[in-house]
Scaffold this active site. Structure first.
Site, mmCIF file in Angstrom:
data_model
loop_
_atom_site.group_PDB
_atom_site.id
_atom_site.type_symbol
_atom_site.label_atom_id
_atom_site.label_comp_id
_atom_site.label_asym_id
_atom_site.label_seq_id
_atom_site.Cartn_x
_atom_site.Cartn_y
_atom_site.Cartn_z
ATOM 1 N N GLY A 28 0.823 -1.214 0.000
ATOM 2 C CA GLY A 28 0.000 0.000 0.000
ATOM 3 C C GLY A 28 0.855 1.261 0.000
ATOM 4 N N ALA A 82 -3.433 -0.297 6.826
ATOM 5 C CA ALA A 82 -4.805 -0.779 7.008
ATOM 6 C C ALA A 82 -5.769 0.227 6.399
ATOM 7 C CB ALA A 82 -5.117 -0.965 8.493
ATOM 8 N N ASP A 83 -6.947 -0.251 6.085
ATOM 9 C CA ASP A 83 -7.996 0.639 5.597
ATOM 10 C C ASP A 83 -8.811 1.197 6.756
ATOM 11 O OD1 ASP A 83 -7.477 0.250 2.741
ATOM 12 O OD2 ASP A 83 -7.977 -1.818 3.210
ATOM 13 N N LYS A 93 -8.570 -4.730 5.992
ATOM 14 C CA LYS A 93 -7.465 -4.608 5.050
ATOM 15 C C LYS A 93 -7.894 -5.168 3.692
ATOM 16 C CE LYS A 93 -3.373 -5.686 6.081
ATOM 17 N NZ LYS A 93 -3.043 -4.520 5.202
ATOM 18 N N GLU A 102 -1.055 -10.849 2.847
ATOM 19 C CA GLU A 102 -0.878 -10.043 4.058
ATOM 20 C C GLU A 102 -1.279 -10.850 5.293
ATOM 21 O OE1 GLU A 102 -1.572 -5.610 2.096
ATOM 22 O OE2 GLU A 102 -3.261 -6.621 3.022
HETATM 23 C C1 5RP Z 1 -3.556 -3.596 0.831
HETATM 24 C C2 5RP Z 1 -3.909 -3.114 2.181
HETATM 25 C C3 5RP Z 1 -3.375 -1.783 2.589
HETATM 26 O O1 5RP Z 1 -2.646 -1.945 3.749
HETATM 27 C C4 5RP Z 1 -4.508 -0.846 2.829
HETATM 28 O O2 5RP Z 1 -5.321 -0.791 1.655
HETATM 29 C C5 5RP Z 1 -4.037 0.550 3.189
HETATM 30 O O3 5RP Z 1 -3.480 1.167 2.080
HETATM 31 P P1 5RP Z 1 -2.822 2.599 2.138
HETATM 32 O O4 5RP Z 1 -1.596 2.507 2.966
HETATM 33 O O5 5RP Z 1 -2.524 2.901 0.674
HETATM 34 O O6 5RP Z 1 -3.840 3.559 2.700
HETATM 35 O O7 5RP Z 1 -4.579 -3.747 2.943
HETATM 36 O O8 5RP Z 1 -4.204 -4.809 0.541
#
Ligand code: 5RP
Length: 220
Positions: A28, A82-83, A93, A102
């Site tokens: 990410g 993480a989202d 995630k 992951e």
């Molecule tokens: C990828 C993920 C990422 O960790 C999540 O989407 C967060 O992304 P970002 O750091 O770009 O905000 O789970 O599968």
């Protein structure tokens, strides 16, 4: 301060947890900052295990050796974004679609350090659509089950995971019991990985904020 600058602050702070050896590395935009920071101390680590092709490429471009998980034992540390995270450090995630690898690398690691900007911290998970990786032939079957559970699954059309599967992003779930939902969805035939990381939550959450990096632990 921009969201990206907050991500970078969190990524930089995660270096304090790296004590050498082989580092598990997620995927990410926040992790991209971490990889760039890790390159600065690459002489102090043996290398990394990667959770995606894209992170592998970035690390190799920095000259960081990348190992197959099968070739190494348990890892001391896994660093990933993480989202969403709640205050128990249970996560959503998979926004980048790398959730299966992951979850595997997180499971192989003694300590999971999650890095994010402050906007990712929520009281209840589920505003961010929950990614679910599915075997292609089971897409409609799993989607119907997810509707029965109260969600609105949307096929991430045109996207194929590193494992050759598809993603359903499930909207309108209020995830009050993340562990139960993770177990339940894990049991649906055709589901490869659920983007709820609650059975193995993060151990540490580093949030980038305009006031600097703030660290939360699940038991704090
Ligand atoms: C990828 C993920 C990422 O960790 C999540 O989407 C967060 O992304 P970002 O750091 O770009 O905000 O789970 O599968």
């Amino acid at each position: 301060m921009t969201q990206d600058e907050m991500k970078r602050l969190a990524a930089q702070a995660a270096l304090d947890y790296v004590e050498g050896g082989i580092v598990g590395v997620g995927t990410g935009s926040t992790v991209n900052h971490f990889i760039d920071c890790l390159a600065g101390i690459k002489g102090r680590i043996d290398g990394a295990v990667s959770s995606s092709e894209v992170s592998t490429e970035r690390m190799k471009a920095h000259g960081i050796p990348v190992f197959d998980l099968n070739a190494v034992g348990d890892l001391d540390i896994y660093v990933d974004g993480a989202d969403e995270s709640n205050y128990r450090l249970e996560l959503i995630k998979g926004g980048g679609g790398a959730l299966t690898r992951e979850k595997i690398v997180a499971a192989a690691s003694k300590r999971f350090v999650c890095i994010a900007d402050q906007a990712k911290l929520v009281d209840v998970l589920g505003k961010f659509p929950l990614p679910v990786e599915v075997i292609p032939m089971a897409r409609s079957l799993v989607a119907r089950e997810l509707v029965r559970l109260g969600g609105t699954p949307v096929w991430r059309e045109g996207f194929v995971t590193d494992n050759g599967n598809v993603i359903l992003d499930v909207h309108h779930l209020e995830i009050v019991n993340p562990r139960e939902l993770e177990q339940r969805l894990n049991n649906l035939p055709g589901v490869v990985t659920v983007g709820v990381f609650a059975l193995r939550p993060a151990d540490v959450l580093i949030l980038g904020t305009p006031e600097g990096a703030k660290t939360l632990t699940a038991d704090a």
